[in-house]
Design a protein around this motif. Structure first.
Motif, mmCIF file in Angstrom:
data_model
loop_
_atom_site.group_PDB
_atom_site.id
_atom_site.type_symbol
_atom_site.label_atom_id
_atom_site.label_comp_id
_atom_site.label_asym_id
_atom_site.label_seq_id
_atom_site.Cartn_x
_atom_site.Cartn_y
_atom_site.Cartn_z
ATOM 1 N N GLU A 1 -34.244 74.532 79.619
ATOM 2 C CA GLU A 1 -35.349 75.167 78.883
ATOM 3 C C GLU A 1 -35.703 74.352 77.648
ATOM 4 N N GLU A 2 -34.675 73.901 76.949
ATOM 5 C CA GLU A 2 -34.921 73.131 75.714
ATOM 6 C C GLU A 2 -35.708 71.861 75.986
ATOM 7 N N ARG A 3 -35.435 71.268 77.138
ATOM 8 C CA ARG A 3 -36.102 70.006 77.442
ATOM 9 C C ARG A 3 -37.380 70.222 78.251
ATOM 10 N N ASP B 1 -29.609 81.633 69.016
ATOM 11 C CA ASP B 1 -30.580 82.413 68.258
ATOM 12 C C ASP B 1 -31.974 81.821 68.411
ATOM 13 N N GLY B 2 -32.938 82.698 68.626
ATOM 14 C CA GLY B 2 -34.329 82.235 68.691
ATOM 15 C C GLY B 2 -34.657 81.476 69.955
ATOM 16 N N PHE B 3 -33.730 81.484 70.914
ATOM 17 C CA PHE B 3 -33.930 80.762 72.180
ATOM 18 C C PHE B 3 -35.230 81.196 72.856
ATOM 19 N N GLN B 4 -35.983 80.243 73.353
ATOM 20 C CA GLN B 4 -37.262 80.476 74.050
ATOM 21 C C GLN B 4 -38.327 81.130 73.172
ATOM 22 N N ARG B 5 -38.167 81.088 71.875
ATOM 23 C CA ARG B 5 -39.228 81.587 70.987
ATOM 24 C C ARG B 5 -40.107 80.407 70.587
ATOM 25 N N SER B 6 -41.322 80.716 70.171
ATOM 26 C CA SER B 6 -42.292 79.671 69.806
ATOM 27 C C SER B 6 -41.697 78.620 68.865
ATOM 28 N N GLU B 7 -41.025 79.113 67.825
ATOM 29 C CA GLU B 7 -40.510 78.211 66.790
ATOM 30 C C GLU B 7 -39.476 77.249 67.382
ATOM 31 N N LEU C 1 -39.355 76.284 70.565
ATOM 32 C CA LEU C 1 -40.060 75.309 71.403
ATOM 33 C C LEU C 1 -40.738 74.242 70.558
ATOM 34 N N HIS C 2 -41.264 74.684 69.423
ATOM 35 C CA HIS C 2 -41.922 73.755 68.510
ATOM 36 C C HIS C 2 -40.913 72.723 68.029
ATOM 37 N N GLU C 3 -39.734 73.221 67.675
ATOM 38 C CA GLU C 3 -38.657 72.350 67.209
ATOM 39 C C GLU C 3 -38.233 71.364 68.297
ATOM 40 N N GLY D 1 -40.172 70.090 70.527
ATOM 41 C CA GLY D 1 -41.256 69.190 70.915
ATOM 42 C C GLY D 1 -42.154 69.665 72.025
ATOM 43 N N MET D 2 -42.110 70.974 72.324
ATOM 44 C CA MET D 2 -42.907 71.469 73.438
ATOM 45 C C MET D 2 -44.254 72.061 73.015
ATOM 46 N N LEU D 3 -44.479 72.200 71.717
ATOM 47 C CA LEU D 3 -45.735 72.789 71.229
ATOM 48 C C LEU D 3 -46.271 71.962 70.072
ATOM 49 N N ASP D 4 -47.595 71.983 69.914
ATOM 50 C CA ASP D 4 -48.175 71.296 68.768
ATOM 51 C C ASP D 4 -48.075 72.145 67.510
ATOM 52 N N LEU D 5 -48.435 73.417 67.662
ATOM 53 C CA LEU D 5 -48.559 74.283 66.493
ATOM 54 C C LEU D 5 -48.080 75.688 66.785
ATOM 55 N N VAL D 6 -47.476 76.295 65.796
ATOM 56 C CA VAL D 6 -47.235 77.749 65.848
ATOM 57 C C VAL D 6 -48.130 78.334 64.767
ATOM 58 N N VAL D 7 -49.074 79.152 65.200
ATOM 59 C CA VAL D 7 -50.124 79.602 64.278
ATOM 60 C C VAL D 7 -50.164 81.128 64.217
ATOM 61 N N PRO D 8 -50.046 81.700 63.028
ATOM 62 C CA PRO D 8 -50.159 83.151 62.916
ATOM 63 C C PRO D 8 -51.551 83.611 63.338
ATOM 64 N N ARG D 9 -51.619 84.827 63.827
ATOM 65 C CA ARG D 9 -52.863 85.346 64.393
ATOM 66 C C ARG D 9 -54.033 85.236 63.411
#
Lengths: 308, 297
Positions: free
Chosen positions: A159-161, B245-251, B253-255, B257-265
């Motif tokens: 998942e991480e990757r 902790d925080g696994f599979q959460r936006s933040e 994924l961002h960390e 490298g899977m997302l460009d931005l995490v943006v509040p609504r």
């Protein structure tokens, strides 16, 4: 079935003496076995097909490559993070034609199953597949993918990757390569982990293989709230090769030897070799752009036809 | 039969019903449990004022929130084969579909709309989790393709907002085939030289994450959204470890490298408007497209 086979063994042992009665009896028992096998396998339930598709002695990727591919040269690594033993790939020749072939490897022994992670790939596997598809395109080589996986591996590192991204990009690449791509579902076609390699110009499927959006167990535990209802889920999911053909999801069913591929692996492997060769021959004359356009059109047409 | 049952009883019922209403005025934040008044919640774009948790939103609401002055045109979604497998679990799929349609007022789990964001024309396809978990079957696939093609015709950027558990099991293999089909839609937008932007909302998992949701030229997520391929429970059962902790959460994924931005609504609309402006300049999408929309509504 086991009873009949034991009786046959016994008779064969006796027939060493050359007794004519025994030879006749052997023939009778053998034909009873064949008849029973034919009857049983002609009407396997969806759940029984799942068991056959998962049979540990069913030929796997390595068996097909070992028999069908000359000058086999495995190629490893995604060039980004690592090499995944759940998806193998490389160069070789099939019936005289140079190809890039890749697929899930489940492993034949306990030790090998662990090594190949039971055919459940990490992102690196899909990224290696993409790399090899791109390479095939560059050298104008046709691609063959053999699908046999319970699904993509559900784990922390995966998942991480970016497991989801790796699968999505692999589908993207399958649909975009300007070279013939023939896929074959040889055992289990498990969801996203399967389609990641299977969006081809022609999709073949072994007679008793299965292809599904979710495992029957997973489906049962969600919709029936009990994994024990997997048999019902298997029926409801319509996951057999025969259903796939009716739905227009696959192009061709490759017959298996009587009693399933595991009973006569050699015959099953050669039958798939012939079918792959046939499919590649039909695509060989097509230009890359035409292939891509036709491939996309094929997927766009899917889902417009139900089982009625 | 008499005036008592004909007149008095309905009036009494109406009185009693009124006392039910206040229940709907308050929502508990699913994250911190804070009682949130509906007007405040509405004003705060359904974000908890105490902990900042982003509550799930209906697709229509999301679209309304993003288009200028909340004005947009919904685009009819194409017809799709209903219940192609005649699927039945403990309940018929056909029945589940009708229930979902009655409960949501939608034909299926996706809404298509066009309008302008910061003056830039855009086409949005938004999944609605309320409709069978936002799951993707033939109807969603067809609509997504129609949205992509509309964007191409309009020379407009295509924005996909995902909130989905994944492929719709009740459509079996045809649901899985929506992965390649929606990827083709993304390819068509890409080949037209138009931006494809994804907004990943809670949750974005399974077949939806493994297809169009993870292929954005620009990938944005709402804070705290669950995004991943496999479900957390399946992972835990497979590897028999507790998840970080925080696994599979936006933040997370961002960390990774899977997302460009995490943006509040509250920042989503200005962010999209800025991106459309920046990307529109080179793709020839923006104002020219808006003019065409005005001419060809």
């Amino acid at each position: 079935m086991a009873e009949l086979e034991a009786r046959l063994e016994e008779l064969r042992h006796l027939s060493g003496g050359g007794d004519i009665d025994v030879v006749e009896e052997v023939g009778r028992v053998q034909s009873r076995i064949d008849r029973q096998l034919r009857q049983t396998y002609a009407k396997l339930s969806a759940w029984q097909k799942v068991q056959v598709a998962r049979h540990p002695e069913r030929p796997h990727f390595g068996d097909y490559v070992g028999t069908l591919v000359e000058d086999w040269t495995p190629l490893a690594g995604d060039r980004l993070y690592g090499d995944d033993s759940a998806i193998l790939g490389g160069l070789g020749r099939l019936r005289g034609r140079t190809i890039v072939i890749m697929g899930h490897e489940k492993g034949a022994s306990t030790e090998m199953r662990v090594k190949h992670n039971f055919g459940m790939a990490h992102p690196e596997g899909y990224r290696k597949a993409r790399r090899l598809m791109r390479m095939a395109e560059r050298f104008r080589l046709p691609v063959i993918t053999l699908v046999d996986t319970p699904g993509a591996f559900p784990g922390i590192g995966a998942e991480e990757r970016g497991q989801a991204e790796a699968i999505a990009r692999s589908i993207d690449t399958c649909l975009g390569v300007r070279t013939p791509l023939v896929s074959a579902i040889i055992g289990e076609g498990g969801s996203g982990g399967a389609i990641a390699l299977a969006a081809g110009d022609a999709v073949l499927m072994l007679e008793h293989a299965v292809y599904s959006v979710i495992s029957p167990e997973g489906c049962a535990s969600i919709l029936w709230r009990s994994a024990d209802q997997a048999q019902l889920a298997a029926e409801a999911l319509r996951l057999t090769a025969q259903d796939m053909q009716k739905l227009g999801v696959i192009d061709e069913i490759v017959p298996e030897p009587l009693g399933g591929a595991h009973r006569e692996p050699k015959t099953a492997i050669e039958a798939l070799g012939d079918a792959l060769d046939g499919a590649l021959s039909r695509l060989a004359h097509l230009d890359g752009a035409v292939l891509v356009a036709r491939r996309r059109e094929k997927y766009l047409q899917m889902g417009q036809k139900g089982l009625g | 039969m008499n005036w008592l049952s004909n007149l008095v009883r309905p009036k009494l019922r109406a009185l009693v019903r009124k006392t039910d209403v206040p229940d709907n005025l308050w929502t508990n934040c699913p994250s911190c449990g804070q009682m949130l008044y509906h007007r405040d919640l509405e004003a705060n774009l359904h974000v908890c004022s105490k902990c900042g948790h982003h509550l799930r939103l209906r697709a229509h609401k999301r679209i309304e929130m993003l288009f200028d002055e909340g004005r947009f045109e919904t685009v009819a979604t194409p017809e799709a084969l209903v219940d192609p497998l005649r699927f039945r679990d403990r309940k018929r799929y056909g029945e589940r579909l009708r229930d979902a349609q009655a409960a949501t007022g939608m034909a299926d789990a996706i809404v298509l709309a066009e309008g302008t964001i910061g003056g830039h024309i855009a086409v949005i396809a938004a999944l609605d989790f309320e409709f069978m978990g936002g799951s993707m079957g033939v109807a969603v696939g067809n609509a997504f393709l129609a949205g992509a093609r509309l964007a191409v015709r309009r020379r407009a950027p295509f924005i996909a907002i995902s909130s989905s558990g994944g492929a719709r099991m009740q459509e079996g293999i045809l649901a899985l085939m929506q992965l390649p089909r929606t990827v083709i839609a993304v390819q068509e937008v890409r080949e037209a030289g138009l931006p494809y932007i994804t907004v990943l909302a809670d949750p974005t998992t399974g077949g939806v994450s493994a297809s169009f949701a993870m292929l954005g030229d620009i990938a944005i997520a709402e804070p705290g959204a669950v995004i991943g391929f496999a479900g957390a429970r399946v992972i835990e059962e497979t590897i028999r470890q507790t998840l970080p902790d925080g696994f599979q959460r936006s933040e997370y994924l961002h960390e990774h490298g899977m997302l460009d931005l995490v943006v509040p609504r509250s920042e989503l609309k200005p962010t999209l408007a800025r991106l459309l402006r920046l990307l529109g300049e080179s793709s020839g999408a923006s104002s020219e497209g808006a003019a065409r929309l005005a001419a060809d509504p």
